[in-house]
Design an enzyme around this catalytic site. Structure first.
Site: not given
Length: 430
Positions: A107, A189, A192, A203, A207
């Site tokens: 991305k 999990g 990060e 992020d 996108k």
């Protein structure tokens, strides 16, 4: 009739996603061959750590020389799942130059240099597919690029980052603070060790750039996307949202202007009504709401990250690209014919929720209302609570431009009776 000579596929990267791609190619080889019309063969895997055991991958296929791998000249498809800008950009370009089509999940690279990569792919008559770059397993790019190719998309509104949705959902449902919810996401999990790319909206912004470009047939780069993170969202913000019948989500919003002459792309936290479909998206799930002229309102929902879901999107692209190779054709490339300008954030019009700390005395509300009026921002509702000489004043506006709202807030801060601006949040989805 099925072709017996296999199509050769190279894999760049063998981490969480890459290892799942390799596993599915191996365990579902017969089904993939039947769907494509020819067998697919894993011809090489480029990694950084060659001594790591990779179950199901023959050691002789593993190499640290990714450049030599993509230069082989006998590859049909290169699957890039290493991420980042370089060496991914160089490797993808080299793959095109040496006869391979490319499937990517990158991305960041596509948001920054998608136009240039499409140009190289077109120059060499090859495919560039990237369904996995936006929303994991959720089919979104292909519906926008193909299924809605005959429609006019006006708005794309979505939750495109599972980590941030998990954190905000936890804050909403359990009353946890931001740090507490982030710690839980990390332990499970979902986040990060360094969550900056997620919680600061980088992020989601990448996108949004990809989605806006496809939806509006316009080149939209990462730098065109307004971005705000969610680290300042508090339990008090959620309490205010609940009082309005809303919740809070980190949204990617891509819109066509009412006059059709420009587009905007932005990422920021926003209050949305509990009646909106996106309000019910829980945990680490993603969902994207698409509004268009002919089809009306569509929602795409599912897991937006993880090895297996993302590998599913990669394999879907791989099947499509391999079919194109057999048919000696290519699929849809870049569509940027509209070339609409991308408007700055100051021109975006929406509703706002503003929480002010003010002196608890007569005339304060009148002063505040006057400032809003002087800047052309219409007030929808006001709620005031006071105690011991201090008060909280919550103002919800009608639709106003970001520039007008910014001027209003600057003027409010200059009032002696305003102690501070506790929070400002946009209200979307209405």
């Amino acid at each position: 009739m099925m072709r017996t000579r296999p199509l050769k596929v190279a894999l760049l990267g063998c981490g969480v996603v890459g290892s799942e791609v390799a596993r599915i190619m191996t365990t579902q080889a017969a089904d993939l061959a039947a769907r494509i019309g020819a067998p697919v063969e894993l011809a090489g895997v480029a990694v950084r750590r060659p001594d790591r055991v990779r179950e199901g991958i023959a050691p002789e296929l593993v190499t640290t020389d990714a450049t030599a791998l993509v230069k082989r000249g006998d590859l049909d498809v290169v699957v890039e799942v290493i991420g980042g800008i370089e060496p991914a950009r160089m490797l993808i370009t080299t793959a095109f130059e040496h006869g391979a089509s490319v499937v990517s999940a990158n991305k960041a690279l596509l948001a920054q240099d998608g136009a240039a990569l499409h140009a190289v792919a077109e120059e060499h008559g090859k495919d560039l597919y990237y369904e996995a770059a936006v929303a994991g397993a959720i089919p979104l790019i292909r519906p926008l690029r193909e299924s809605l190719a005959g429609d006019k998309v006006n708005r794309v509104l979505g939750i495109v980052n599972g980590t941030t949705n998990f954190i905000l959902d936890a804050m909403d449902t359990t009353g946890a603070g931001y740090q507490e919810a982030l710690d839980e996401a990390t332990a499970l999990g979902y986040a990060e060790a360094d969550p900056t790319a997620d919680v600061e909206g980088f992020d989601a912004a990448a996108k949004a750039a990809i989605l806006a470009g496809i939806a509006f047939h316009t080149r939209v780069r990462l730098d065109d996307v307004h971005r705000e993170g969610m680290t300042e969202v508090t339990a008090a913000d959620f309490a205010s949202a609940r009082g309005m019948g809303c919740t809070i989500k980190l949204l990617a919003i891509c819109e066509r202007a009412a006059d059709g002459g420009s587009v905007t792309a932005r990422v920021h936290p926003a209050m949305i009504p509990l009646t909106h479909p996106l309000a019910s998206v829980r945990g680490a799930y993603n969902a994207v709401f698409v509004e268009s002229d002919a089809s009306g309102q569509l929602m795409f929902y599912g897991p937006g990250a993880g090895g297996a879901p993302t590998a599913s999107a990669v394999l879907g692209d791989l099947v499509a690209v391999c079919r194109n190779r057999l048919g000696e054709t290519t699929g849809p490339g870049e569509s940027a014919y509209a070339a609409l300008p991308v408007s700055p954030m100051g021109e975006v019009v929406t509703r706002y929720h503003i929480s002010l700390d003010v002196a608890d005395k007569p005339g304060v509300l009148a002063q505040v209302a006057t400032v809003f009026a002087e800047h052309g921002v219409s007030i929808d509702t006001v709620r005031q609570q006071g105690k011991d000489g201090e008060a909280s004043l919550v103002v919800v506006t009608h639709r106003a431009s970001d520039a007008a709202l910014s001027g209003t807030v600057d003027a409010l801060r200059k009032l002696d009776t305003v102690r501070g601006v506790a929070s400002i949040m946009r209200v979307e989805g209405e």
